[in-house]
Design an enzyme around this catalytic site. Structure first.
Site, PDB file in Angstrom:
ATOM      1  CD1 TRP A 195     -21.168  37.200 -44.521  1.00 43.12           C
ATOM      2  CD2 TRP A 195     -19.224  36.245 -45.099  1.00 43.12           C
ATOM      3  NE1 TRP A 195     -21.332  35.841 -44.470  1.00 43.12           N
ATOM      4  CE2 TRP A 195     -20.159  35.235 -44.829  1.00 43.12           C
ATOM      5  CE3 TRP A 195     -17.937  35.886 -45.482  1.00 43.12           C
ATOM      6  CZ2 TRP A 195     -19.841  33.883 -44.921  1.00 43.12           C
ATOM      7  CZ3 TRP A 195     -17.618  34.541 -45.574  1.00 43.12           C
ATOM      8  CH2 TRP A 195     -18.568  33.556 -45.301  1.00 43.12           C
TER       9      TRP A 195
ATOM     10  CB  THR B  10     -13.414  41.060 -47.704  1.00 47.60           C
ATOM     11  OG1 THR B  10     -14.458  40.085 -47.807  1.00 47.60           O
ATOM     12  CG2 THR B  10     -12.134  40.481 -48.266  1.00 47.60           C
TER      13      THR B  10
ATOM     14  CD  GLU C  84     -17.721  43.245 -55.098  1.00 49.93           C
ATOM     15  OE1 GLU C  84     -18.327  44.252 -55.491  1.00 49.93           O
ATOM     16  OE2 GLU C  84     -16.801  43.286 -54.264  1.00 49.93           O
TER      17      GLU C  84
ATOM     18  NE  ARG D 293     -22.406  44.485 -60.142  1.00 47.10           N
ATOM     19  CZ  ARG D 293     -23.413  45.230 -59.695  1.00 47.10           C
ATOM     20  NH1 ARG D 293     -24.319  45.676 -60.521  1.00 47.10           N
ATOM     21  NH2 ARG D 293     -23.531  45.517 -58.418  1.00 47.10           N
TER      22      ARG D 293
HETATM   23  C1  LIG Z   1     -16.020  35.724 -49.486  1.00 46.38           C
HETATM   24  C2  LIG Z   1     -17.027  36.813 -49.220  1.00 46.38           C
HETATM   25  C3  LIG Z   1     -16.600  38.106 -49.033  1.00 46.38           C
HETATM   26  C4  LIG Z   1     -17.530  39.115 -48.760  1.00 46.38           C
HETATM   27  N1  LIG Z   1     -17.062  40.387 -48.520  1.00 46.38           N
HETATM   28  C5  LIG Z   1     -17.935  41.355 -48.193  1.00 46.38           C
HETATM   29  C6  LIG Z   1     -17.473  42.675 -47.860  1.00 46.38           C
HETATM   30  O1  LIG Z   1     -16.274  42.975 -47.910  1.00 46.38           O
HETATM   31  N2  LIG Z   1     -18.380  43.599 -47.466  1.00 46.38           N
HETATM   32  C7  LIG Z   1     -19.716  43.317 -47.401  1.00 46.38           C
HETATM   33  O2  LIG Z   1     -20.495  44.201 -47.067  1.00 46.38           O
HETATM   34  N3  LIG Z   1     -20.189  42.069 -47.709  1.00 46.38           N
HETATM   35  C8  LIG Z   1     -19.333  41.090 -48.091  1.00 46.38           C
HETATM   36  N4  LIG Z   1     -19.795  39.833 -48.392  1.00 46.38           N
HETATM   37  C9  LIG Z   1     -21.207  39.533 -48.263  1.00 46.38           C
HETATM   38  C10 LIG Z   1     -21.900  39.448 -49.607  1.00 46.38           C
HETATM   39  O3  LIG Z   1     -22.003  40.737 -50.161  1.00 46.38           O
HETATM   40  C11 LIG Z   1     -23.263  38.802 -49.381  1.00 46.38           C
HETATM   41  O4  LIG Z   1     -23.024  37.455 -48.978  1.00 46.38           O
HETATM   42  C12 LIG Z   1     -24.121  38.813 -50.614  1.00 46.38           C
HETATM   43  O5  LIG Z   1     -24.532  40.118 -50.931  1.00 46.38           O
HETATM   44  C13 LIG Z   1     -25.383  37.943 -50.434  1.00 46.38           C
HETATM   45  O6  LIG Z   1     -26.016  38.242 -49.241  1.00 46.38           O
HETATM   46  P1  LIG Z   1     -26.431  37.053 -48.215  1.00 46.38           P
HETATM   47  O7  LIG Z   1     -25.262  36.161 -48.035  1.00 46.38           O
HETATM   48  O8  LIG Z   1     -27.024  37.695 -47.007  1.00 46.38           O
HETATM   49  O9  LIG Z   1     -27.532  36.227 -48.984  1.00 46.38           O
HETATM   50  P2  LIG Z   1     -29.085  36.585 -49.057  1.00 46.38           P
HETATM   51  O10 LIG Z   1     -29.259  37.981 -49.470  1.00 46.38           O
HETATM   52  O11 LIG Z   1     -29.741  36.124 -47.807  1.00 46.38           O
HETATM   53  O12 LIG Z   1     -29.514  35.643 -50.249  1.00 46.38           O
HETATM   54  C14 LIG Z   1     -29.702  34.217 -50.077  1.00 46.38           C
HETATM   55  C15 LIG Z   1     -30.113  33.652 -51.435  1.00 46.38           C
HETATM   56  O13 LIG Z   1     -31.336  34.288 -51.858  1.00 46.38           O
HETATM   57  C16 LIG Z   1     -31.149  34.879 -53.128  1.00 46.38           C
HETATM   58  N5  LIG Z   1     -31.917  36.112 -53.225  1.00 46.38           N
HETATM   59  C17 LIG Z   1     -31.941  37.158 -52.345  1.00 46.38           C
HETATM   60  N6  LIG Z   1     -32.737  38.131 -52.806  1.00 46.38           N
HETATM   61  C18 LIG Z   1     -33.215  37.722 -53.998  1.00 46.38           C
HETATM   62  C19 LIG Z   1     -34.063  38.295 -54.979  1.00 46.38           C
HETATM   63  N7  LIG Z   1     -34.573  39.524 -54.827  1.00 46.38           N
HETATM   64  N8  LIG Z   1     -34.345  37.569 -56.101  1.00 46.38           N
HETATM   65  C20 LIG Z   1     -33.804  36.326 -56.284  1.00 46.38           C
HETATM   66  N9  LIG Z   1     -32.989  35.749 -55.395  1.00 46.38           N
HETATM   67  C21 LIG Z   1     -32.688  36.433 -54.280  1.00 46.38           C
HETATM   68  C22 LIG Z   1     -29.641  35.162 -53.225  1.00 46.38           C
HETATM   69  O14 LIG Z   1     -29.219  35.271 -54.575  1.00 46.38           O
HETATM   70  C23 LIG Z   1     -29.069  33.943 -52.525  1.00 46.38           C
HETATM   71  O15 LIG Z   1     -29.005  32.868 -53.422  1.00 46.38           O
HETATM   72  C24 LIG Z   1     -18.895  38.810 -48.695  1.00 46.38           C
HETATM   73  C25 LIG Z   1     -19.323  37.489 -48.912  1.00 46.38           C
HETATM   74  C26 LIG Z   1     -18.411  36.509 -49.173  1.00 46.38           C
HETATM   75  C27 LIG Z   1     -18.905  35.089 -49.381  1.00 46.38           C
END
Ligand SMILES: Cc1cc2nc3c(=O)[nH]c(=O)nc-3n(C[C@H](O)[C@H](O)[C@H](O)COP(=O)(O)OP(=O)(O)OC[C@H]3O[C@@H](n4cnc5c(N)ncnc54)[C@H](O)[C@@H]3O)c2cc1C
Length: 384
Positions: A154, A156, A364, A241
């Site tokens: 991911w 970007t 974010e 933010r």
């Molecule tokens: C369009 C897009 C662009 C992006 N660009 C970048 C980028 O440039 N660089 C980069 O590094 N990343 C990027 N990301 C990744 C993004 O930062 C992550 O998707 C995000 O941090 C969530 O991580 P995950 O998808 O692994 O979900 P997970 O961390 O696996 O979470 C899955 C679900 O569990 C919930 N959850 C997790 N932990 C907890 C908790 N402690 N308490 C309650 N709920 C929780 C989350 O809220 C979510 O609903 C991008 C994502 C998207 C969709």
């Protein structure tokens, strides 16, 4: 704290509102449909000199988070992807400004300011997104620098970036304390950018996986001379933010714009649907929620401009991001409803707002993570 806009800020807002309406709005659907990087929009932002807007005047900026939020709101109102282009330029700029050495500032900031350079940041990995401390990418110290191995997802802007700020652990103890940011330049041996994700929203600015196979990073490319760059950069991200909240406000306002126009032109039961109380109250609720979000976002931005940081800023910035992006999702959903079947047709722009809003709740720091920040603050627990 309250906020008011200065004459300069109103001038920036009005200029960008005009440019957004005249030059950006007409490209928004095509960028979304083709999912092609909008180089013409990047060139427009470059020509307007907006790549340093939130940063100090010595870099050509307005040194104002409020101004930056106004710009993001106005572009985001018509085109999520164009607003995103600004943010993806600002993120590496802010990171190097906050955590970089003088040498790194000299090598990268001028290029980012003019648009000659583009950057990206890579933290997320397949097994850890929210849980940044769980990253597995390693940096092994060798003569003259480090060798990085691992993979990211991911990331970007990475397909076009001249460099990527890669988060990696330098020790084997797996703790967050060992995370550093490394500037990996395009063309580095062993560094590869994978195929872009086919995304539901945010389609014009690609996100790609990265592969790092024993990539050499010289000492001069570790962010922050003391090895504390990661922490400094994370604090800088807290301060930025409100910008994500501003994207939510702009998106919600854009959805209201489209919905207002549609319901005044669509008839049912012999009347305009804007005459039905059900539609009118829905529209009023959308406007109320958006205005509340706007106030929270600009309050947080004004706090940043007034020098707030750490525990004073973190919960308000988290509220601004979370409330504004949840509002964007709610308002965009209601707007689709007001369009009826046309709302889910690709003939109309409104489903683009709905798809982009969902992305804002995830990126974010997801909105669950923002709620954790707020709850930890209320309960007197350390931020996690
Ligand atoms: C369009 C897009 C662009 C992006 N660009 C970048 C980028 O440039 N660089 C980069 O590094 N990343 C990027 N990301 C990744 C993004 O930062 C992550 O998707 C995000 O941090 C969530 O991580 P995950 O998808 O692994 O979900 P997970 O961390 O696996 O979470 C899955 C679900 O569990 C919930 N959850 C997790 N932990 C907890 C908790 N402690 N308490 C309650 N709920 C929780 C989350 O809220 C979510 O609903 C991008 C994502 C998207 C969709």
């Amino acid at each position: 704290m309250s906020y008011t806009f200065t004459a300069d800020q109103i001038q920036i807002r009005d200029l960008i509102r005009r440019v957004a309406k005249e030059k950006v709005a007409r490209r928004a659907d095509e960028i979304d449909r083709t999912a092609e990087y909008p180089q013409d929009m990047f060139d427009l932002l470059k020509q307007l000199g907006l790549f340093t807007l939130p940063f100090p005047q010595e870099y050509g900026g307005a040194n104002s988070m409020v101004s930056a939020c106004l710009a993001i709101e106005e572009f985001g109102r018509v085109c999520y992807n164009t607003a995103y282009l600004l943010l993806v330029q600002w993120v590496p700029f802010g990171a190097i400004l906050a955590g970089g050495t003088d040498d790194q500032k000299g090598r990268f900031l001028q290029g980012l300011a003019t648009g000659e350079l583009r950057g990206a940041i890579a933290s997320s990995e397949s097994q850890s997104g929210s849980d940044v401390a769980g990253i597995k990418t390693r940096a092994k110290q060798v003569a003259g620098g480090y060798r990085l191995s691992g993979s990211k997802i991911w990331c970007t802007n990475s397909h076009i970036a001249d460099f990527v700020l890669v988060a990696a652990k330098t020790a084997e103890d797996d703790s967050a304390r060992s995370i550093n940011l490394f500037i990996v330049e395009r063309g580095a041996k062993g560094f590869e950018v994978g195929r872009k994700e086919d995304k539901m929203g945010a389609r014009g600015v690609p996100s790609c996986p990265l592969f790092l196979d024993d990539v050499f990073v010289p000492e001069s490319n570790i962010l922050g001379a003391s090895g504390k760059g990661f922490k400094v950069v994370m604090e800088a991200f807290n301060k930025s933010r409100p910008l994500i909240g501003a994207r939510g406000v702009g998106l919600a306002q854009g959805a209201i714009d489209h919905a207002s126009e549609y319901i005044q032109n669509r008839a049912a039961f012999g009347r305009k649907i804007s005459d039905f109380q059900g539609m009118r109250w829905m529209l009023a609720d959308m406007a109320m929620q958006t205005e509340a979000a706007r106030n929270l976002v600009y309050k947080a931005a004004a706090m940043v401009d007034a020098g707030a940081s750490g525990a004073e800023l973190a919960p308000i910035a988290a509220m601004a991001k979370c409330f504004a992006t949840d509002t964007a999702m709610k308002v965009a959903t209601d707007a689709v409803q007001m369009f009826g079947a046309s709302g889910i047709s690709n003939e109309y722009p409104i489903n683009r707002y709905f798809r982009d809003a969902k992305v804002l709740q995830i990126i974010e720091g997801t909105n669950q993570i923002q709620r954790n920040i707020i709850a930890n603050h209320l309960l007197g627990r350390p931020a996690r």
